[in-house]
Design a protein around this motif. Structure first.
Motif, PDB file in Angstrom:
ATOM      1  N   SER A   1      -4.561  -7.671  22.307  1.00  0.00           N
ATOM      2  CA  SER A   1      -5.336  -7.755  23.546  1.00  0.00           C
ATOM      3  C   SER A   1      -4.781  -8.877  24.408  1.00  0.00           C
ATOM      4  O   SER A   1      -4.055  -9.748  23.918  1.00  0.00           O
TER       5      SER A   1
ATOM      6  N   GLN B   1      -6.419 -11.368  25.453  1.00  0.00           N
ATOM      7  CA  GLN B   1      -6.941 -12.618  24.900  1.00  0.00           C
ATOM      8  C   GLN B   1      -6.072 -13.118  23.746  1.00  0.00           C
ATOM      9  O   GLN B   1      -5.766 -14.309  23.655  1.00  0.00           O
TER      10      GLN B   1
ATOM     11  N   CYS C   1      -3.987 -16.610  23.613  1.00  0.00           N
ATOM     12  CA  CYS C   1      -4.188 -17.558  22.518  1.00  0.00           C
ATOM     13  C   CYS C   1      -2.882 -17.887  21.800  1.00  0.00           C
ATOM     14  O   CYS C   1      -2.722 -18.994  21.280  1.00  0.00           O
TER      15      CYS C   1
END
Length: 437
Positions: A363, A365, A369
């Motif tokens: 994803s 995200q 990260c």
């Protein structure tokens, strides 16, 4: 398989016993079913002290009868002759359950009706793979005889299925194992059927390489199923080419493997690291253990998992197939990542333009990260996205100051690749151009 090329010796030591990518005779077609047969067992007793999934409730161990009532785990280990470690730590509760003498073996079924019933039910409902067990003990023979009375397995099964009801990991079948086959297949046992029954039941491999080969087989089979599950637009022949790429990548890993505990833990750690970065953009936490599966469901149940479509794992499988095709065609070769270096990627691919650390992101995200957590190197990195590309990745704020400018990171979106067409050769060429190896 021939000798691995440079960079393909991903996991090795001095031991010469290798884990072959092609499963031992008779095991390839049975691989997925044998996995279902042994999933009740979980890791070997010695492995319980070093569980790859940390403290998570994955394994249930049952030694005493009351422990069979505990909530089932994804893996279930039944120590039906007792447990020496438990007997040492709790003599009052477990010492009396140890079985060692011949008279204890003969009287085991009468003295252990609960555990005998559980094991009989397993034999009735699931195929059996025997590892390092001659089946000479009378209580074991009795369990299989009782299971045959309740509901026998027929031979050959109708309709045909894999695996067979009984398989033995041995160089050759012994007399007790042949007698067991005669008992459990007694309705169909005959002089004419005896040789094919024995040949079908024999898997000529010892436990360590066989279990490791089965794990590699199941990982590849799950990824292959995901390629079949999606995405839309891929022709059956193109999906098969991607599965061939997966199989080649598996064989590259298998040819370099030595089935020792250290090598297996390193392999599981590498795979767990890949999946943790892929799903969440961080390295595995200690409490989570070193390993994470592709999917917690067995093959037959995976298509019914509603989380598969949006999890990014289908796109990951497609990208893995494309990387495997590149290995197969000699466009690049693979090396393992340095587990001591957080920014060494999931693995390293080296092509004509040099090496590149490879990452996967389920994803946006997870992709963000990866950078925030300092896991992406400043240069020579490839990030394969399961979803649309997020904004370009900037330098990690956790890195010490140094040279300026953006990192040389090639980001590839699987949905973007598919937007250009789903024919596998065109797809592979666009992937090659994007990764620039």
């Amino acid at each position: 398989m021939g000798r691995p090329r440079r960079g393909e010796r991903l996991f090795q030591s001095r031991d010469r016993t290798r884990c072959r990518a092609s499963l031992p005779r008779g095991a390839r077609d049975r691989g997925c079913g044998i996995r279902d047969a042994v999933r009740e067992l979980g890791p070997a007793p010695g492995a319980c002290r070093r569980q790859p999934r940390g403290g998570l409730p994955i394994l249930r161990v049952a030694v005493a009868p009351a422990e069979t009532r505990l909530h089932r785990g994804r893996a279930n280990l039944y120590k039906f002759h007792g447990c020496a470690e438990a007997a040492r730590s709790n003599p009052g509760g477990y010492r009396g359950l140890l079985v060692a003498r011949q008279n204890q073996i003969h009287g085991w079924a009468a003295n252990n009706p609960v555990m005998a019933g559980v094991l009989t039910q397993l034999i009735v409902t699931k195929p059996t793979l025997m590892l390092g067990l001659s089946a000479q003990d009378s209580n074991i023979q009795g369990l299989f005889a009782e299971a045959q009375v309740r509901m026998p397995w027929r031979w050959p099964p109708n309709p045909p299925s894999h695996p067979p009801a009984y398989a033995f990991a041995e160089n050759a079948l012994g007399g007790d194992q042949e007698n067991l086959l005669q008992n459990v297949y007694n309705l169909d046992y005959s002089p004419a059927n005896r040789p094919p029954m024995a040949a079908e039941a024999l898997v000529q491999a010892y436990a360590k390489p066989l279990l490791l080969a089965l794990w590699l087989y199941v990982v590849t089979a799950k990824l292959g199923l995901l390629i079949g599950h999606g995405p839309l637009g891929l022709a059956p022949g193109d999906r098969e080419k991607l599965r061939e790429g997966l199989a080649h990548a598996r064989n590259v890993v298998a040819e370099s493997l030595i089935p020792t505990s250290d090598v297996v833990l390193e392999l599981l750690g590498s795979f767990g690291r890949l999946m943790a970065m892929f799903r969440d953009g961080h390295l595995p936490a200690v409490e989570e253990g070193i390993y994470s599966p592709i999917c917690v469901h067995p093959l037959h149940a995976m298509p019914a998992d509603p989380a598969l479509t949006g999890s990014g794992i289908v796109q990951f499988a497609l990208a893995a197939g494309l990387i495997g095709l590149g290995l197969q065609r000699g466009h690049w070769f693979a090396d393992k990542a340095d587990l001591a270096n957080p920014a060494s990627g999931a693995f390293v691919l080296t092509g004509r333009s040099g090496p590149a650390k490879v990452y996967f992101a389920a994803s946006p995200q997870a992709a963000i990260c990866l950078g925030v957590n300092g896991l992406v190197a400043d240069n020579d990195a490839v990030i394969v996205h399961s979803q649309m590309n997020p904004p370009p990745m900037h330098r990690s704020p956790r890195r010490p100051p140094g040279r300026t400018g953006l990192a040389t990171i090639r980001e590839v979106s699987v949905p973007d690749l598919l937007d250009g067409g789903a024919e596998v050769e065109d797809l592979f060429n666009r992937f090659r151009e994007a990764v620039a190896l």
